[in-house]
Motif scaffolding. Structure first.
Motif, PDB file in Angstrom:
ATOM      1  N   ILE A 151     -18.840 -13.810 -45.140  1.00 32.12           N
ATOM      2  CA  ILE A 151     -19.403 -14.378 -43.913  1.00 32.12           C
ATOM      3  C   ILE A 151     -20.856 -14.799 -44.103  1.00 32.12           C
ATOM      4  CG2 ILE A 151     -17.859 -12.983 -42.503  1.00 32.12           C
ATOM      5  CD1 ILE A 151     -20.247 -11.225 -41.759  1.00 32.12           C
ATOM      6  N   ASP A 152     -21.262 -15.753 -43.282  1.00 31.09           N
ATOM      7  CA  ASP A 152     -22.667 -16.167 -43.250  1.00 31.09           C
ATOM      8  C   ASP A 152     -23.433 -15.469 -42.141  1.00 31.09           C
ATOM      9  OD1 ASP A 152     -22.872 -17.927 -45.421  1.00 31.09           O
ATOM     10  OD2 ASP A 152     -22.002 -19.586 -44.264  1.00 31.09           O
ATOM     11  N   ALA A 153     -22.737 -15.100 -41.070  1.00 31.19           N
ATOM     12  CA  ALA A 153     -23.417 -14.448 -39.936  1.00 31.19           C
ATOM     13  C   ALA A 153     -22.384 -13.749 -39.065  1.00 31.19           C
ATOM     14  CB  ALA A 153     -24.182 -15.483 -39.115  1.00 31.19           C
ATOM     15  N   TRP A 154     -22.859 -12.738 -38.336  1.00 30.92           N
ATOM     16  CA  TRP A 154     -22.032 -12.095 -37.309  1.00 30.92           C
ATOM     17  C   TRP A 154     -22.954 -11.771 -36.133  1.00 30.92           C
ATOM     18  CZ3 TRP A 154     -18.004  -7.613 -38.240  1.00 30.92           C
ATOM     19  CH2 TRP A 154     -17.206  -7.480 -37.091  1.00 30.92           C
ATOM     20  N   ASP A 155     -23.149 -12.766 -35.303  1.00 28.50           N
ATOM     21  CA  ASP A 155     -23.987 -12.600 -34.118  1.00 28.50           C
ATOM     22  C   ASP A 155     -23.077 -12.416 -32.904  1.00 28.50           C
ATOM     23  OD1 ASP A 155     -26.467 -12.857 -35.530  1.00 28.50           O
ATOM     24  OD2 ASP A 155     -26.088 -15.006 -35.680  1.00 28.50           O
ATOM     25  N   GLY A 156     -23.401 -13.052 -31.813  1.00 24.77           N
ATOM     26  CA  GLY A 156     -22.558 -12.936 -30.628  1.00 24.77           C
ATOM     27  C   GLY A 156     -22.909 -11.717 -29.799  1.00 24.77           C
ATOM     28  N   ASP A 157     -22.135 -11.524 -28.760  1.00 26.30           N
ATOM     29  CA  ASP A 157     -22.376 -10.455 -27.789  1.00 26.30           C
ATOM     30  C   ASP A 157     -21.507  -9.253 -28.128  1.00 26.30           C
ATOM     31  OD1 ASP A 157     -23.210  -9.039 -25.598  1.00 26.30           O
ATOM     32  OD2 ASP A 157     -21.884 -10.074 -24.193  1.00 26.30           O
ATOM     33  N   ASN A 158     -21.903  -8.499 -29.142  1.00 22.48           N
ATOM     34  CA  ASN A 158     -21.129  -7.335 -29.556  1.00 22.48           C
ATOM     35  C   ASN A 158     -21.416  -6.148 -28.648  1.00 22.48           C
ATOM     36  OD1 ASN A 158     -19.570  -7.257 -32.431  1.00 22.48           O
ATOM     37  ND2 ASN A 158     -21.075  -8.915 -32.377  1.00 22.48           N
ATOM     38  N   PRO A 159     -20.422  -5.619 -27.941  1.00 23.06           N
ATOM     39  CA  PRO A 159     -20.660  -4.451 -27.089  1.00 23.06           C
ATOM     40  C   PRO A 159     -20.966  -3.202 -27.910  1.00 23.06           C
ATOM     41  CG  PRO A 159     -18.335  -4.996 -27.144  1.00 23.06           C
ATOM     42  CD  PRO A 159     -19.044  -6.110 -27.834  1.00 23.06           C
ATOM     43  N   GLU A 160     -20.578  -3.202 -29.195  1.00 25.52           N
ATOM     44  CA  GLU A 160     -20.938  -2.150 -30.135  1.00 25.52           C
ATOM     45  C   GLU A 160     -20.774  -2.715 -31.532  1.00 25.52           C
ATOM     46  OE1 GLU A 160     -17.607   0.773 -31.083  1.00 25.52           O
ATOM     47  OE2 GLU A 160     -17.355   0.451 -28.918  1.00 25.52           O
ATOM     48  N   ARG A 161     -21.180  -1.947 -32.550  1.00 25.48           N
ATOM     49  CA  ARG A 161     -21.169  -2.505 -33.903  1.00 25.48           C
ATOM     50  C   ARG A 161     -19.740  -2.851 -34.345  1.00 25.48           C
ATOM     51  NH1 ARG A 161     -18.129   1.184 -33.820  1.00 25.48           N
ATOM     52  NH2 ARG A 161     -18.167   3.175 -34.941  1.00 25.48           N
ATOM     53  N   LEU A 162     -19.655  -4.020 -35.032  1.00 23.23           N
ATOM     54  CA  LEU A 162     -18.396  -4.454 -35.649  1.00 23.23           C
ATOM     55  C   LEU A 162     -17.268  -4.565 -34.635  1.00 23.23           C
ATOM     56  CD1 LEU A 162     -18.578  -2.105 -38.788  1.00 23.23           C
ATOM     57  CD2 LEU A 162     -19.400  -4.461 -38.619  1.00 23.23           C
ATOM     58  N   CYS A 163     -17.562  -5.152 -33.483  1.00 19.76           N
ATOM     59  CA  CYS A 163     -16.573  -5.135 -32.407  1.00 19.76           C
ATOM     60  C   CYS A 163     -16.100  -6.525 -31.988  1.00 19.76           C
ATOM     61  CB  CYS A 163     -17.150  -4.387 -31.204  1.00 19.76           C
ATOM     62  SG  CYS A 163     -15.999  -4.190 -29.827  1.00 19.76           S
ATOM     63  N   ASP A 164     -17.005  -7.442 -31.697  1.00 16.41           N
ATOM     64  CA  ASP A 164     -16.640  -8.732 -31.114  1.00 16.41           C
ATOM     65  C   ASP A 164     -16.637  -9.819 -32.187  1.00 16.41           C
ATOM     66  OD1 ASP A 164     -16.246 -10.980 -29.638  1.00 16.41           O
ATOM     67  OD2 ASP A 164     -18.039 -10.790 -28.415  1.00 16.41           O
TER      68      ASP A 164
END
Length: 284
Positions: A151-164
């Motif tokens: 992956i290049d990025a994992w942003d977004g609105d994650n309610p907790e780590r590694l979730c969304d």
């Protein structure tokens, strides 16, 4: 060189969190332990584990569970497997040693996600010791093992780590493949398996056994009074029934040997990856 970075998010988990973390000492090259406003003994247990850890380990305090994702998302693009650990997940430490070797040899290198064999436990007899629950498969697996090299990025609105997954950006030409290891190995032979103690009492503050709410439970139904009532029940140690975790009740109830997950040998620090540094550091 491939590294395995474990990131654990914990809130009132003092019954099993020590065993959960010690069981992965021989698997991870680094541990990030995150406490989310615990009111039981979880924070002091995490501090002690960090001090005793044979690999670099940091302890962090967060006010919102969503803050935990920022502690791992910066590893995007690195040759890292990000391993999410919960306080109700007891992995087989001997199996993880074998699984680590497989990962470092390139097993699942083209996969984005690896699924573990799991037993969603409804009762645990620590004297026997045996565990009874719903096994995956056919029940769903909830393991969080992600290949950040893809992956290049994992942003977004994650309610907790590694979730969304909505904020995931894969590298060009990468297919988000899943390695369903849980469908390739039986429970007894799997190198990547865990007792998921989601139906048990996980904190000394919790009055009875029963699943606790997770993010979907806390956000639905949308009526504020109902959400407030459900939150109050959980706060006093009596979580409401009919939670999201009831989706794990798939298949027949089975009773399995729990010794590999509870054995004192899991606390043997000599099983940890060699020469990787030790000692904990405190985060915010």
């Amino acid at each position: 060189m491939t590294r395995i970075v474990g990131v654990g998010l914990f809130r009132d988990e003092d019954r099993f969190v020590e065993q959960a973390v010690r069981n992965v000492f021989g698997f991870c090259d680094e541990l990030i332990l995150v406490d989310h406003r615990s009111r039981d003994r979880t924070p002091e247990i995490l501090e002690r584990l960090a001090a005793e850890s044979p690999v670099p380990t940091s302890v962090h305090r967060v006010e919102e569970a969503s803050e935990s994702h920022a502690l791992i998302k910066g590893r995007a693009g690195e040759d890292v497997w990000a391993f999410g650990l919960d306080g109700d997940e007891l992995y087989d430490p001997d199996g993880l040693v074998r699984f680590r070797e497989l990962l470092l040899e390139g097993c699942a290198a083209d996969a984005w996600n690896v699924r573990a064999n799991m037993l969603h436990v409804v009762s645990l007899d620590e004297a026997a010791p045996t565990a009874t629950g719903y096994v995956s498969p056919p029940a769903p697996s909830v393991s969080k093992m992600f290949n950040f090299r893809l992956i290049d990025a994992w942003d977004g609105d994650n309610p907790e780590r590694l979730c969304d997954p909505s904020g995931l950006v894969f590298k060009a030409g990468i297919e988000p493949l899943k390695h369903e290891l849980n469908k390739e190995h039986s429970w007894d032979e799997s190198p990547f398996r865990a007792l998921h103690l989601c139906f048990l009492r996980r904190s000394s503050r919790q009055a009875t056994d029963g699943p606790r709410m997770n993010v979907p439970d806390r956000t639905a139904p949308r009526r504020a009074p109902v959400r407030a009532w459900r939150a109050l029940l959980e706060a006093v140690g009596r979580p409401p029934t009919g939670t999201y975790k009831d989706l794990y009740r798939v298949g027949e109830l089975v009773t399995l040997d729990a010794r590999p997950f509870l054995a004192p040998a899991a606390n043997d620090l000599t099983t940890a990856p060699a020469a990787r540094g030790a000692g904990g550091t405190r985060g915010r």
